[in-house]
Design a protein around this motif. Structure first.
Motif, PDB file in Angstrom:
ATOM      1  N   ASP A 299     -20.923  30.248  61.530  1.00 46.70           N
ATOM      2  CA  ASP A 299     -21.181  29.483  62.752  1.00 46.70           C
ATOM      3  C   ASP A 299     -22.676  29.444  63.057  1.00 46.70           C
ATOM      4  O   ASP A 299     -23.248  28.390  63.360  1.00 46.70           O
ATOM      5  N   VAL A 300     -23.335  30.599  62.965  1.00 43.75           N
ATOM      6  CA  VAL A 300     -24.764  30.681  63.252  1.00 43.75           C
ATOM      7  C   VAL A 300     -25.569  29.885  62.225  1.00 43.75           C
ATOM      8  O   VAL A 300     -26.480  29.126  62.581  1.00 43.75           O
ATOM      9  N   VAL A 301     -25.235  30.042  60.964  1.00 44.29           N
ATOM     10  CA  VAL A 301     -25.957  29.331  59.899  1.00 44.29           C
ATOM     11  C   VAL A 301     -25.820  27.823  60.075  1.00 44.29           C
ATOM     12  O   VAL A 301     -26.805  27.074  59.990  1.00 44.29           O
ATOM     13  N   GLU A 302     -24.611  27.368  60.344  1.00 42.12           N
ATOM     14  CA  GLU A 302     -24.388  25.929  60.502  1.00 42.12           C
ATOM     15  C   GLU A 302     -25.091  25.399  61.739  1.00 42.12           C
ATOM     16  O   GLU A 302     -25.782  24.365  61.694  1.00 42.12           O
ATOM     17  N   ALA A 321     -32.900  33.760  58.036  1.00 43.81           N
ATOM     18  CA  ALA A 321     -33.732  34.804  58.632  1.00 43.81           C
ATOM     19  C   ALA A 321     -33.042  35.415  59.850  1.00 43.81           C
ATOM     20  O   ALA A 321     -33.130  36.625  60.100  1.00 43.81           O
ATOM     21  N   GLU A 322     -32.314  34.594  60.601  1.00 47.40           N
ATOM     22  CA  GLU A 322     -31.582  35.082  61.774  1.00 47.40           C
ATOM     23  C   GLU A 322     -30.503  36.076  61.370  1.00 47.40           C
ATOM     24  O   GLU A 322     -30.380  37.143  61.988  1.00 47.40           O
ATOM     25  N   ILE A 323     -29.734  35.752  60.352  1.00 48.51           N
ATOM     26  CA  ILE A 323     -28.643  36.683  59.982  1.00 48.51           C
ATOM     27  C   ILE A 323     -29.192  37.930  59.303  1.00 48.51           C
ATOM     28  O   ILE A 323     -28.597  39.012  59.408  1.00 48.51           O
ATOM     29  N   VAL A 324     -30.342  37.810  58.605  1.00 46.07           N
ATOM     30  CA  VAL A 324     -30.977  38.999  58.026  1.00 46.07           C
ATOM     31  C   VAL A 324     -31.464  39.911  59.154  1.00 46.07           C
ATOM     32  O   VAL A 324     -31.285  41.139  59.105  1.00 46.07           O
ATOM     33  N   ASP A 325     -32.069  39.327  60.178  1.00 46.30           N
ATOM     34  CA  ASP A 325     -32.566  40.098  61.305  1.00 46.30           C
ATOM     35  C   ASP A 325     -31.426  40.793  62.055  1.00 46.30           C
ATOM     36  O   ASP A 325     -31.601  41.899  62.591  1.00 46.30           O
TER      37      ASP A 325
END
Length: 362
Positions: A299-302, A321-325
Motif C-alpha cells: 500500500d505504501v509503495v503504491e 526508502a520509506e519502507i527501509v526507514d
C-alpha cells in the motif's frame, strides 16, 4: 494299576485326542469356509501373491469382474505379467517395496481393464504369515464414483469462487466510481502484495487470498463522504479521523461473507504498524496477520509512487526508502526485504495509478 486299567485309560485318552482333532478340524473348516466366503463376496478386489516370486495364487470374483480377466488369466502369472498391471512402472517397484517394508498404498492408481477402459483404484497391499508361509494380500478398491463426487464438489467450489470474484469486481468498480482519483490503486496493491507473498514462499491458495485482500483492502472507503475523498487539498483533523475509520468499515463489510481467507482482518489491519503506532487498534508485532503486513508495505509503495490530485508521484526510490526507514519499526522486516529484492534485484514493475497519465515504474 492293572494292565486292563492302563489299556482303558489309553483308549480313553486316544478317543479324547480323536475328538479334539475332529473339533479342531471342524473349526478349521469353519474358519476356512468363513474366510472363503469373505474372499468370494468382498466388494473390493483381492489378489493373493507368493511372497518370494510375486506369482498370483488366488483372485476373488470382484476383481475378475472389475478388470475383465478370467480366473485362469490371473493364476500362475506374476503380478506385472497381468495386463492391468503390465504397463505400470510401479508394479515391480511396488513388489520389491512390499518384500522390504511389508506394506504399500496408492491412493489413486490407474488400471486398464481387458477392454481398454482406464479405471481409478485405491491399492493397499500388505504381507503376513499364514501357517508359516509368508503371503502378500492386495486389496484393490474401485474409486471411480468417489472421484466423480470429488469432481462435482470441486466444480461447485469453482462456481462459488467465481461468484466471490464477481463480487470483488463489483466492489472494486464501486470504489473506483466513488474515488476516481485513486483508480488502479487497489489493483496495484494486489499485484505488489502477491509478488511479495510469492517471494516469501506462500502457497497458491494463500496467494489467491492475498490478491483478493489487496483488491479489497480499501473497500471501507465507501463510508467516507465524497467531498473528503475528492478534495485535492489538505483535510482537517476531524476529517482525517473519518478517513481513519475506513479499515473498521471495511472489516464490517467483509466479515459478513464467509470467505475462505482472512480478508476482513486484512482490511482491518492494513494500517497497523509493527511498533503499535498504526490504527485503528494499535496492534503490534505478531498481533498483525501476515496478509496485513504484506498489504501495508504494498500500500505504501503504491501510494507513494503513484500520482494523486494533490501531488505527482514521488517515484519508486523514495517509496523504497520509506519502507527501509520503517523496517522493523513500522513494517515487517521479512516483508520489506522481499519487496526490496523484487524491485532492486528482480526488476519488478507495475503500472502507476494515474487517471490522466499511466507510466510504467521500473
Amino acid at each position: 494299576m492293572t494292565s486292563d486299567n492302563i489299556s482303558a485309560e489309553l483308549a480313553k485318552s486316544a478317543a479324547e485326542a480323536v475328538r479334539l482333532a475332529d473339533v479342531l478340524q471342524a473349526n478349521f473348516r469353519t474358519s476356512e469356509a468363513r474366510y472363503r466366503r469373505l474372499f468370494e463376496t468382498a466388494l473390493d478386489g483381492i489378489l493373493l501373491l507368493n511372497f518370494d516370486t510375486g506369482q498370483i495364487e488366488d483372485v476373488n470374483p470382484f476383481l475378475i469382474k472389475m478388470l475383465g480377466y478370467s480366473h485362469e488369466e490371473f493364476l500362475g502369472k506374476k503380478l506385472w505379467e497381468v495386463g492391468a498391471f503390465k504397463d505400470l512402472p510401479e508394479s515391480k517397484v511396488m513388489f520389491l517395496k512390499l518384500q522390504d517394508e511389508g506394506r504399500v498404498r496408492y491412493e489413486d492408481m490407474p488400471l486398464k481393464t481387458k477392454s481398454g477402459v482406464v479405471i481409478a483404484v485405491e491399492f493397499i497391499s500388505n504381507s503376513y504369515d499364514c501357517e508359516g508361509t509368508k503371503v502378500i494380500q492386495c486389496n484393490i478398491r474401485d474409486i471411480r464414483e468417489r472421484k466423480l463426487a470429488e469432481g462435482a464438489a470441486i466444480g461447485h467450489l469453482e462456481e462459488i469462487k467465481l461468484a466471490l470474484l464477481s463480487t470483488v469486481e463489483v466492489a472494486i468498480e464501486i470504489s473506483n466510481l466513488r474515488d476516481p482519483h485513486t483508480v488502479g490503486h487497489e489493483k496495484n496493491v494486489a499485484i505488489i502484495a502477491v509478488a511479495i507473498g510469492r517471494e516469501l514462499g506462500l502457497d497458491e491458495n494463500r496467494l489467491e487470498g492475498l490478491e483478493i485482500a489487496g483488491s479489497l483492502h480499501d473497500i471501507g472507503k465507501i463510508s467516507i463522504p465524497l467531498e473528503i475523498l475528492s478534495r485535492s487539498g489538505k483535510i482537517s483533523l476531524l476529517e482525517f479521523q473519518l478517513v481513519k475509520g475506513h479499515p473498521k468499515a471495511g472489516y464490517d463489510i467483509l466479515i459478513k461473507m464467509n470467505w475462505p481467507w482472512p480478508l476482513a482482518e486484512a482490511a482491518y489491519q492494513h494500517h497497523e504498524r509493527m511498533d503499535g503506532s498504526g490504527y485503528p487498534r494499535g496492534l503490534k508485532g505478531d498481533e498483525i496477520i501476515l496478509e496485513a503486513k504484506i498489504i501495508a508495505v504494498a500500500d505504501v509503495v503504491e501510494a507513494m509512487t503513484s500520482h494523486r490530485p494533490y501531488r505527482a508521484g514521488l517515484g519508486i526510490e523514495k517509496a523504497l526508502a520509506e519502507i527501509v526507514d520503517g523496517r522493523r519499526t513500522k513494517y515487517d522486516a521479512d516483508v520489506v526485504d522481499a519487496c526490496l529484492c523484487l524491485f532492486r534485484e528482480k526488476s519488478f514493475s507495475f503500472e502507476v495509478s494515474d487517471p490522466l497519465a499511466v507510466n510504467a515504474v521500473h
